[in-house]
Design an enzyme around this catalytic site. Structure first.
Site, PDB file in Angstrom:
ATOM      1  CE1 TYR A 362       0.771  -0.096   4.408  1.00 40.48           C
ATOM      2  CE2 TYR A 362      -1.569  -0.581   4.696  1.00 40.48           C
ATOM      3  CZ  TYR A 362      -0.378  -0.238   5.134  1.00 40.48           C
ATOM      4  OH  TYR A 362       0.030  -0.421   6.720  1.00 40.48           O
ATOM      5  CD  GLU A 363       0.188   5.741   2.811  1.00 41.17           C
ATOM      6  OE1 GLU A 363       1.322   6.354   2.614  1.00 41.17           O
ATOM      7  OE2 GLU A 363      -0.278   5.246   3.527  1.00 41.17           O
ATOM      8  N   GLY A 364       1.695   2.661  -2.451  1.00 38.00           N
ATOM      9  CA  GLY A 364       2.684   2.513  -3.766  1.00 38.00           C
ATOM     10  C   GLY A 364       3.536   1.214  -3.428  1.00 38.00           C
TER      11      GLY A 364
END
Ligand code: COS
Length: 379
Positions: A362-364
């Protein structure tokens, strides 16, 4: 160069550590098992000032630096990575975004409540067909008189269920691609805004994740953040800061893996001696310690660079890739050192392995972080 933490940073570390060990630790396995959102503990974290750490005191926050935030988040996540992600999203994806890009009206109305932790925020960018390819979103925001009408589906929204306010990205001009994305803040309970069921996840199970549904939701134009078309840049620059938070969360999971490995390997007797007296085990523990030390320096450097108001985007990505990979390796080795016991729920260490995995996603994802790093160093 000075690697010493300030008195204030040491106090924050001590406060977070004590809170995590005395309050979060006792019920953490049960909350994970039963998917219980840590409401009472989030309230206490708000009282400790952990929900708006970097937000200015003018807006209800603590006016602290990013290193203090990373230290506190590491300590919280060392015990409970689910509480860690609730804190991380509220601080770095919601409060920081509002402080940097919100109008005074938005800050007065929402930021004070979010930075004090009275209300909780969520950040909603992803859609079923738009994960890493975030600009490929379909959710639309159509301008009508003095409001926007929002229609679409968002998914994988952390805090989606337990939040009060949601930062939402939607297309105001589809044909412009990423230049047609705008950012809004919307409230739970508005007509046409529905919340999906909690997702059944591998890890961070006591944080909530869900889909959000928008059916012609009327959003006042005063709730537009920044200007029309600025949304994608707002999202990416906010995620730069968010990635330091996730790196700190991963670091906490890695440190917990090392702590548990040291303790268990000293206690567990096999072949008439503690596991820790075998070189095979010592090497695993040494590798964990080396990598955790390096990851922490990278996280703190990214945080420092952000505080210096210098470009920190690629360092945040480096910190996230490295810390999340260290967390995955350390937690896997921790289960290995615990042997059959480590594979059992009651050991508490298999949770570290399950929680670590999401930090690479998550968040990239780690792959996207490498895109950001590669572009930065090859330009
Ligand atoms: N901060 C501010 N602006 C940025 C930026 C940043 N960190 N990175 C890029 N931009 C700007 C670019 O400068 C460009 O604007 P201009 O055309 O005016 O120069 C614009 O944003 C688009 O950038 P780019 O062309 O690099 O976009 P791409 O579509 O190629 O995407 C990646 C870049 C892949 C890095 C981006 O889509 C990304 O980070 N994806 C992952 C999304 C994510 O983290 N999802 C998780 C959701 S939260 S759980």
């Amino acid at each position: 160069m000075n690697f010493k933490l300030s008195e204030e940073q040491l106090l924050i570390q001590k406060t977070a550590k004590e809170f995590a060990e005395t309050e979060l630790a006792p019920g953490v396995v049960e909350r994970d098992e039963k998917k219980i959102w840590p409401k009472e503990f989030i309230c206490k974290m708000s009282q400790l000032g952990f929900m708006g750490m970097m937000t200015s005191s003018d807006w209800g926050g603590e006016s602290l630096d990013t290193i203090s935030y990373a230290i506190a988040l590491e300590e919280i996540s060392r015990v409970d990575a689910s509480a860690g992600v609730v804190m991380s999203v509220n601080n770095s994806l919601v409060c920081s975004l509002l402080e940097k890009f919100g109008s005074d009206y938005i800050k007065k109305k929402y930021l004070n409540l979010l930075a004090t932790g009275e209300k909780i925020g969520a950040f909603s960018l992803s859609e079923p067909q738009a994960g890493s390819d975030a600009s490929n979103m379909k959710t639309s925001a159509v301008k009508k008189d003095d409001y926007y009408e929002i229609t679409g589906i968002k998914n994988w929204v952390t805090n989606g269920i337990n939040s009060d306010f949601v930062i939402l990205f939607a297309m105001t001009e589809k044909e412009l691609g990423y230049k047609g994305i705008s950012c809004f803040i919307i409230e739970k309970g508005w007509d046409g805004f529905d919340v999906g069921h909690p997702e059944n996840k591998l890890g961070i199970r006591s944080s909530d994740t869900c889909e959000l549904y928008f059916d012609k939701v009327k959003v006042p134009e005063s709730n537009l953040i920044g200007s029309e078309g600025q949304g994608f840049k707002i999202a990416l620059s906010t995620l730069d800061g968010g990635r330091i938070g996730i790196a700190a969360q991963a670091l906490g999971i890695a440190q917990a893996s090392l702590d548990a490995s040291i303790s268990y390997s000293k206690q567990r007797i096999q072949f008439k001696k503690p596991l820790s007296e075998n070189q095979a085990i010592q090497y695993k523990i040494s590798d964990m310690a080396i990598e955790i030390e390096a990851a922490r320096l990278l996280v703190w450097k990214a945080a420092w660079k952000k505080d210096q108001k210098q470009n920190f985007s690629h360092l945040a990505s480096m910190a996230k890739v490295y810390s999340s990979e260290v967390a995955m390796k350390a937690s896997t080795q921790c289960v290995q050192i615990h042997g059959g016991y480590g594979y059992m729920r009651e050991s508490g260490v298999e949770r570290l392995m399950r929680d670590a995995k999401i930090t690479q996603i998550y968040e990239g994802t780690s792959e996207i972080q490498r895109v950001v790093i590669g572009r930065s160093i090859l330009k």
